[in-house]
Design an enzyme around this catalytic site. Structure first.
Site, PDB file in Angstrom:
ATOM      1  N   LYS A  57     -23.855 -40.220  17.633  1.00 15.52           N
ATOM      2  CA  LYS A  57     -24.730 -41.089  16.841  1.00 15.52           C
ATOM      3  C   LYS A  57     -24.657 -42.537  17.292  1.00 15.52           C
ATOM      4  CE  LYS A  57     -25.563 -38.662  12.553  1.00 15.52           C
ATOM      5  NZ  LYS A  57     -25.552 -38.755  11.094  1.00 15.52           N
ATOM      6  N   LYS A 115     -32.231 -28.628  18.164  1.00 17.79           N
ATOM      7  CA  LYS A 115     -32.160 -28.215  16.758  1.00 17.79           C
ATOM      8  C   LYS A 115     -33.388 -28.691  15.992  1.00 17.79           C
ATOM      9  CE  LYS A 115     -28.568 -28.630  13.842  1.00 17.79           C
ATOM     10  NZ  LYS A 115     -27.233 -28.976  13.307  1.00 17.79           N
ATOM     11  N   LYS A 125     -35.193 -33.452  11.210  1.00 18.55           N
ATOM     12  CA  LYS A 125     -36.109 -34.282  10.436  1.00 18.55           C
ATOM     13  C   LYS A 125     -36.530 -35.514  11.213  1.00 18.55           C
ATOM     14  CE  LYS A 125     -31.901 -35.228   7.908  1.00 18.55           C
ATOM     15  NZ  LYS A 125     -31.256 -34.805   6.675  1.00 18.55           N
TER      16      LYS A 125
END
Ligand code: TRP
Length: 355
Positions: free
Chosen positions: A115, A217, A220
């Site tokens: 991240k 994956k 969102k």
């Protein structure tokens, strides 16, 4: 030998739109666990702000996740549903864990590395300390079991390391206060205040991939809405997205082996199996040898059958914001009582005046 009372805790971040991967990988399992366990389900808003969140969007997403929990069938009366920030003891215990966990442990967390990316200097301190807050979420209730996906296993191991170090560092004080619970750590019988929480893995959670790229994956944050099925999509949209899902020119194989190297084909079979609550093999028993032009409509029908009722419930529940807010308030009150009873003892163990 007294031991910790079985308790399930899990959390979902209120960021972006909920999609099929969240539902099949997490929320549906939360619902199933209610039959066998006492459960606490938390909308982790404090975790969300480790990266920038627009305030109005954060409020919206917090309510949306809550509505999804309720729509999927989580019973907020029997169990507890609340948002993390209103139970301030999470943040308090997280601070204490900031002082228990070591820099080296957190530096090894792969999610932080991913991240934060290359620009680590510019990542928030919260993003680095994120796993300590997650440990606090779990341990402020002394929860024994956490349903997690693969990507959170390392964080759960860290929670165990923190519990173990706390139990160890304060062992004398825990014994003096009679605050410990007997437990086995490997071969050794120890007296600890915090349990070593176990992951709950009931069958492999399906890995739901993007409908546009079978190697990524379902997410969102993907720029293409066609890549995912949102929990709020209507029947029409679900069917269209499945019709447009990427596949390859071959038909379906009769054996799971035949899906190797065909990530898009595999993903659609995995989706079918997950929705039908069966195995890839039995899906291929039925559809092996057929073309995607036949399989996709069958998958679309199944997806609509399983998801449309949840989406409908979500819309109905979301329309009543006062109700959603009251569920969180009530859950927060009940969670707060439990969290405070843990923290009273933690403050005494650590030597913090004020009880
Ligand atoms: N880190 C989890 C995720 O991103 C969310 C989470 C926060 C969580 N606290 C938790 C999950 C405690 C399980 C238990 O998915």
């Amino acid at each position: 030998m007294s031991s910790f009372k079985p308790l399930v805790f899990s959390g979902v971040q209120p960021t972006g739109n909920l999609h099929l991967g969240n539902y099949l990988g997490a929320i549906r399992r939360f619902v199933q666990l209610q039959d066998s366990h006492d459960c606490i389900y938390c909308v982790v808003d404090l975790h969300a702000i480790t990266v920038w969140q627009d305030p109005a969007e954060l409020l919206r997403a917090t309510r949306e996740v809550t509505a999804a929990f309720l729509a999927a069938g989580i019973d907020a009366r029997k169990n507890i549903v609340f948002n993390q920030s209103r139970v301030v003891q999470h943040a308090e215990l997280a601070w204490i864990f900031n002082c228990v966990a070591r820099m080296g442990w957190l530096s090894r967390m792969t999610q932080f590395k991913e991240k934060a990316g290359k620009d680590r200097e510019n990542a928030s301190v919260g993003l680095f300390a994120y796993p300590n807050l997650m440990a606090a979420d779990i341990l402020v209730y002394r929860a024994t079991h956490v349903p997690v996906g693969d990507d959170q296993k390392q964080h759960l191991e860290l929670a165990r390391d923190i519990a173990q170090k706390f139990n160890n560092d304060y062992s004398e004080r825990i014994a003096e206060l009679g605050a410990g619970v007997e437990m086995m750590v490997g071969e050794e019988r120890v007296n600890g205040f915090f349990p070593l929480t176990e992951p709950l893995i009931e069958g492999p959670a399906p890995r739901v991939m993007s409908l546009r790229d079978g190697s990524k994956k379902m997410s969102k944050s993907d720029a293409s809405d066609l890549s995912r099925i949102n929990l709020t999509d209507d029947a029409e949209t679900i069917s269209r997205k499945i019709r447009k899902a990427k596949t390859d020119p071959e038909g379906l194989p009769s054996e799971a082996e035949g899906l190797k190297g065909r990530p898009e084909a595999e993903n659609l079979v995995v989706l079918y199996a997950a929705l039908a609550e069966t195995s890839k093999e039995s899906v291929l028993d039925e559809f092996g040898g057929r073309q995607f032009s036949e399989f996709k409509p069958a998958l679309a029908d199944l997806a609509v059958e399983k998801l449309a009722p949840v989406a409908g419930e979500m819309r109905r529940i979301s329309a009543d914001q006062a109700y959603v807010d009251s569920v969180l308030r009530d859950g927060g009150e009940r969670a707060g009582v439990r969290a405070e009873s843990t923290m009273k003892v933690v403050r005494e163990i650590v030597g913090l005046l004020g009880g």
